[in-house]
Design an enzyme around this catalytic site. Sequence first.
Site, PDB file in Angstrom:
ATOM      1  N   ALA A  16      18.510 -11.541  10.711  1.00  0.00           N
ATOM      2  CA  ALA A  16      18.506 -12.907  10.320  1.00  0.00           C
ATOM      3  C   ALA A  16      19.636 -13.770  10.426  1.00  0.00           C
ATOM      4  O   ALA A  16      19.386 -15.000  10.910  1.00  0.00           O
ATOM      5  CB  ALA A  16      18.133 -12.645   8.913  1.00  0.00           C
ATOM      6  N   GLU A  49      11.766  -2.983  13.378  1.00  0.00           N
ATOM      7  CA  GLU A  49      11.568  -2.721  14.979  1.00  0.00           C
ATOM      8  C   GLU A  49      10.489  -3.404  15.457  1.00  0.00           C
ATOM      9  O   GLU A  49      10.360  -3.185  16.895  1.00  0.00           O
ATOM     10  CB  GLU A  49      11.865  -1.258  15.215  1.00  0.00           C
ATOM     11  CG  GLU A  49      13.048  -0.627  14.533  1.00  0.00           C
ATOM     12  CD  GLU A  49      13.595   0.973  14.809  1.00  0.00           C
ATOM     13  OE1 GLU A  49      12.365   1.594  14.836  1.00  0.00           O
ATOM     14  OE2 GLU A  49      14.445   1.196  15.023  1.00  0.00           O
ATOM     15  N   ALA A  50       9.596  -3.443  14.853  1.00  0.00           N
ATOM     16  CA  ALA A  50       8.161  -3.976  15.394  1.00  0.00           C
ATOM     17  C   ALA A  50       8.255  -5.347  15.223  1.00  0.00           C
ATOM     18  O   ALA A  50       8.672  -6.048  13.998  1.00  0.00           O
ATOM     19  CB  ALA A  50       6.994  -3.290  14.641  1.00  0.00           C
ATOM     20  N   LYS A  78       4.415  -4.519  22.658  1.00  0.00           N
ATOM     21  CA  LYS A  78       3.693  -4.336  21.589  1.00  0.00           C
ATOM     22  C   LYS A  78       2.505  -5.168  21.809  1.00  0.00           C
ATOM     23  O   LYS A  78       2.524  -6.419  21.782  1.00  0.00           O
ATOM     24  CB  LYS A  78       4.378  -4.665  20.241  1.00  0.00           C
ATOM     25  CG  LYS A  78       3.467  -4.487  19.230  1.00  0.00           C
ATOM     26  CD  LYS A  78       4.305  -4.711  17.893  1.00  0.00           C
ATOM     27  CE  LYS A  78       2.951  -4.779  16.698  1.00  0.00           C
ATOM     28  NZ  LYS A  78       3.796  -5.346  15.317  1.00  0.00           N
ATOM     29  N   THR A 336       6.204  -8.777   9.860  1.00  0.00           N
ATOM     30  CA  THR A 336       6.169 -10.001   9.708  1.00  0.00           C
ATOM     31  C   THR A 336       7.581 -10.587   9.499  1.00  0.00           C
ATOM     32  O   THR A 336       7.621 -11.940   9.309  1.00  0.00           O
ATOM     33  CB  THR A 336       5.017 -10.552   8.714  1.00  0.00           C
ATOM     34  OG1 THR A 336       5.040  -9.785   7.514  1.00  0.00           O
ATOM     35  CG2 THR A 336       3.622 -10.637   9.321  1.00  0.00           C
ATOM     36  N   ILE A 338      10.500 -10.743  10.748  1.00  0.00           N
ATOM     37  CA  ILE A 338      11.253 -11.351  11.706  1.00  0.00           C
ATOM     38  C   ILE A 338      10.482 -12.712  12.161  1.00  0.00           C
ATOM     39  O   ILE A 338      11.217 -13.720  12.346  1.00  0.00           O
ATOM     40  CB  ILE A 338      11.620 -10.484  12.988  1.00  0.00           C
ATOM     41  CG1 ILE A 338      12.574  -9.315  12.450  1.00  0.00           C
ATOM     42  CG2 ILE A 338      12.031 -11.116  14.323  1.00  0.00           C
ATOM     43  CD1 ILE A 338      12.732  -8.403  13.519  1.00  0.00           C
TER      44      ILE A 338
HETATM   45  C1  LIG Z   1      11.476  -0.335   5.411  1.00  0.00           C
HETATM   46  C2  LIG Z   1      11.773  -1.710   6.362  1.00  0.00           C
HETATM   47  C3  LIG Z   1      11.162  -1.610   7.529  1.00  0.00           C
HETATM   48  C4  LIG Z   1      10.901  -2.874   8.310  1.00  0.00           C
HETATM   49  N1  LIG Z   1      10.257  -3.332   9.272  1.00  0.00           N
HETATM   50  C5  LIG Z   1      10.379  -4.451   9.842  1.00  0.00           C
HETATM   51  C6  LIG Z   1       9.379  -4.652  11.049  1.00  0.00           C
HETATM   52  O1  LIG Z   1       8.772  -3.563  11.725  1.00  0.00           O
HETATM   53  N2  LIG Z   1       9.458  -5.554  11.490  1.00  0.00           N
HETATM   54  C7  LIG Z   1      10.007  -6.842  11.289  1.00  0.00           C
HETATM   55  O2  LIG Z   1       9.730  -8.017  11.414  1.00  0.00           O
HETATM   56  N3  LIG Z   1      10.658  -6.526   9.902  1.00  0.00           N
HETATM   57  C8  LIG Z   1      10.839  -5.578   9.492  1.00  0.00           C
HETATM   58  N4  LIG Z   1      11.697  -5.162   8.153  1.00  0.00           N
HETATM   59  C9  LIG Z   1      12.643  -6.328   7.719  1.00  0.00           C
HETATM   60  C10 LIG Z   1      13.799  -6.547   8.612  1.00  0.00           C
HETATM   61  O3  LIG Z   1      14.548  -5.309   8.680  1.00  0.00           O
HETATM   62  C11 LIG Z   1      14.645  -7.673   8.185  1.00  0.00           C
HETATM   63  O4  LIG Z   1      13.889  -8.838   8.016  1.00  0.00           O
HETATM   64  C12 LIG Z   1      15.667  -8.057   9.290  1.00  0.00           C
HETATM   65  O5  LIG Z   1      16.383  -6.986   9.568  1.00  0.00           O
HETATM   66  C13 LIG Z   1      16.481  -9.005   8.710  1.00  0.00           C
HETATM   67  O6  LIG Z   1      17.297  -8.549   7.764  1.00  0.00           O
HETATM   68  P1  LIG Z   1      18.730  -9.528   7.337  1.00  0.00           P
HETATM   69  O7  LIG Z   1      19.366  -9.940   8.104  1.00  0.00           O
HETATM   70  O8  LIG Z   1      17.953 -10.277   6.275  1.00  0.00           O
HETATM   71  O9  LIG Z   1      19.412  -8.598   6.195  1.00  0.00           O
HETATM   72  P2  LIG Z   1      20.654  -7.390   6.711  1.00  0.00           P
HETATM   73  O10 LIG Z   1      20.127  -6.830   7.814  1.00  0.00           O
HETATM   74  O11 LIG Z   1      20.757  -6.365   5.362  1.00  0.00           O
HETATM   75  O12 LIG Z   1      21.783  -8.075   6.885  1.00  0.00           O
HETATM   76  C14 LIG Z   1      22.529  -8.452   5.520  1.00  0.00           C
HETATM   77  C15 LIG Z   1      23.770  -8.998   5.901  1.00  0.00           C
HETATM   78  O13 LIG Z   1      24.495  -9.668   4.794  1.00  0.00           O
HETATM   79  C16 LIG Z   1      26.093  -8.973   4.899  1.00  0.00           C
HETATM   80  N5  LIG Z   1      26.485  -9.106   3.407  1.00  0.00           N
HETATM   81  C17 LIG Z   1      25.859  -8.803   2.310  1.00  0.00           C
HETATM   82  N6  LIG Z   1      26.651  -9.066   1.285  1.00  0.00           N
HETATM   83  C18 LIG Z   1      27.586  -9.207   1.813  1.00  0.00           C
HETATM   84  C19 LIG Z   1      29.137  -9.760   1.260  1.00  0.00           C
HETATM   85  N7  LIG Z   1      29.290  -9.633  -0.155  1.00  0.00           N
HETATM   86  N8  LIG Z   1      30.137 -10.127   1.830  1.00  0.00           N
HETATM   87  C20 LIG Z   1      29.948 -10.217   3.279  1.00  0.00           C
HETATM   88  N9  LIG Z   1      28.545  -9.927   3.811  1.00  0.00           N
HETATM   89  C21 LIG Z   1      27.698  -9.502   3.204  1.00  0.00           C
HETATM   90  C22 LIG Z   1      25.757  -7.644   5.408  1.00  0.00           C
HETATM   91  O14 LIG Z   1      27.154  -7.188   5.781  1.00  0.00           O
HETATM   92  C23 LIG Z   1      24.894  -7.812   6.478  1.00  0.00           C
HETATM   93  O15 LIG Z   1      25.582  -8.479   7.693  1.00  0.00           O
HETATM   94  C24 LIG Z   1      11.644  -3.996   7.425  1.00  0.00           C
HETATM   95  C25 LIG Z   1      12.267  -3.823   6.323  1.00  0.00           C
HETATM   96  C26 LIG Z   1      12.285  -2.770   5.485  1.00  0.00           C
HETATM   97  C27 LIG Z   1      13.079  -2.667   4.334  1.00  0.00           C
END
Ligand SMILES: Cc1cc2nc3c(=O)[nH]c(=O)nc-3n(C[C@H](O)[C@H](O)[C@H](O)COP(=O)(O)OP(=O)(O)OC[C@H]3O[C@@H](n4cnc5c(N)ncnc54)[C@H](O)[C@@H]3O)c2cc1C
Length: 491
Positions: A16, A49-50, A78, A336, A338
């Site tokens: 994200a 990953e999807a 996909k 959904t 991503i």
């Molecule tokens: C089981 C599971 C399956 C999934 N499968 C899918 C899928 O198939 N398709 C899909 O679209 N989405 C899927 N998702 C969702 C997807 O993984 C996330 O939407 C996507 O990876 C984005 O994550 P993010 O960047 O919001 O969070 P994260 O990847 O957790 O990133 C968070 C960031 O914040 C930083 N951070 C946090 N706290 C601090 C702090 N105190 N100081 C500095 N940095 C900090 C971390 O270091 C990291 O860089 C899935 C999620 C789960 C749980």
Amino acid sequence: MSQKYERIVVVGGGSAGWMTAAALVTGLKGRATVEVVESEEIGIIGVGEATFPSIRNYNQLIGIDEAEFLRATTGSYKLGIHFCDWLEVGRDYFHTFGHFGNLYGSQTLWAQHRRLGLTEPLGLQCVPTVMAMKGRFVLPSEQQEFKYAYHFDAVQYAAFLRKLALQRGARHTLGRIVDVSRHADGNVAALQLDDGRRIEGDLFVDCSGFRSLLLGGTLAEPFVDFSHWLPVDGAWACPTERAGEELTPYTRATALEGGWAWRIPLQNRTGHGHVFSSRFIDVDRARDQLLAQLDGKPVAEPRLLRFKTGHRRRFWVDNVIAIGLSSGFLEPLESTSIYLVQDAIARLMVLLTAGRPLHENDRALFNEGAVRRFSRIRDFIILHYCLTRRRDSELWRHVSSMALPETLNFRMELWRRYGVLHEYDEEGFDATSWLAVHAGMDHWPEREDPVFAEVPPELAASALRDRRAAIAASVERMPPHHRLLQQVLGR
Ligand SMILES: Cc1cc2nc3c(=O)[nH]c(=O)nc-3n(C[C@H](O)[C@H](O)[C@H](O)COP(=O)(O)OP(=O)(O)OC[C@H]3O[C@@H](n4cnc5c(N)ncnc54)[C@H](O)[C@@H]3O)c2cc1C
């Protein structure tokens, strides 16, 4: 109060965070600084990953070449999702991003199929569904239009976007955020890092994952809980070596006793996971059920992830906007998350490039839009569960008897009583997607629209037969997914 944002700080370097940063540096062209702050020590979630077809729009808008992207992320194509055992054990269906077509102008094809009492799957009338069933893939053309998405390695995707964002001028600060200071009006002023550095900004995009550091933490925005409808709250994830089946151009989602298992094929490995509800199945049993599903040698220990389905009541409060898991999570059944990230980025970009200061009203509209999107996708995901005929475990007994959201009741009622697939603006899943799930779950309108009877049955039957045969013949000429992918990758 109106605001202009010249220093944008992105909190978090997961997919994200880097999707946001890459879009901001590309779209704002130097009109604001973009700084990503992340903690390597905390790391990223690394699943996800999807995807959904909108990822192609995002990639095109920021100028990503498809082959380069697939090479960098060990990605594959996909066409949709293969749902196994959702209606009953032993029954399956595909939800692909393709149309089922019309028969004789407004004579909807599904209605003729139904009226004739055909027992073969409706999916045989849908090009990408037949491609998926046969493991074939071609890129869409003028003659053959359909939508597609990708599978990819989420960690590699974040790294790919980081490189691109940095090349285009984003700043990157490594460090753990330990405190947040605010102005007297409540807006966030700066982040305090563990080594004493202070990062100031005008707009803070909270991409801190499930921690929701700024929106949920500092601003204490309440959480709207969906877990009574979407009770899954954990997942075991475990990648394996690629084995067995060909590189399938679809995700598989198999319903299990207390949840469901995913199978996501990448070029060099296969992603496996079991999404479960700890209310209905013991965590260790869920792990064992995942291990029993694997079709290759594990390349890592199973990893446990915990979550709650729902979203923050508001997504944008003062000068903090949450994007990604920090704003909410539905569950990964229809891939959904991503999509929601990219949709939020697109709506933010429209506001930031409007060339005027932003007002409270802009925030309110942004928030309403985000809530609508979450609720509509929530309803679509619930549809997969609530139509089940399974009663073999607590989970399935619960989801088949629970009270549904009013918004979903309304749409199901329209379908059941009148055969209408109601579609709103800004809909993630269009009528075709709803039809794929209704058909797959054997859920049909109670009565036939008399208009459909205007076509003589023999004519409708032969038209359906000809269409099905034409689709089958054209898919037969398409290359297998792995071969087309190798060609795109230039190997
Ligand atoms: C089981 C599971 C399956 C999934 N499968 C899918 C899928 O198939 N398709 C899909 O679209 N989405 C899927 N998702 C969702 C997807 O993984 C996330 O939407 C996507 O990876 C984005 O994550 P993010 O960047 O919001 O969070 P994260 O990847 O957790 O990133 C968070 C960031 O914040 C930083 N951070 C946090 N706290 C601090 C702090 N105190 N100081 C500095 N940095 C900090 C971390 O270091 C990291 O860089 C899935 C999620 C789960 C749980």
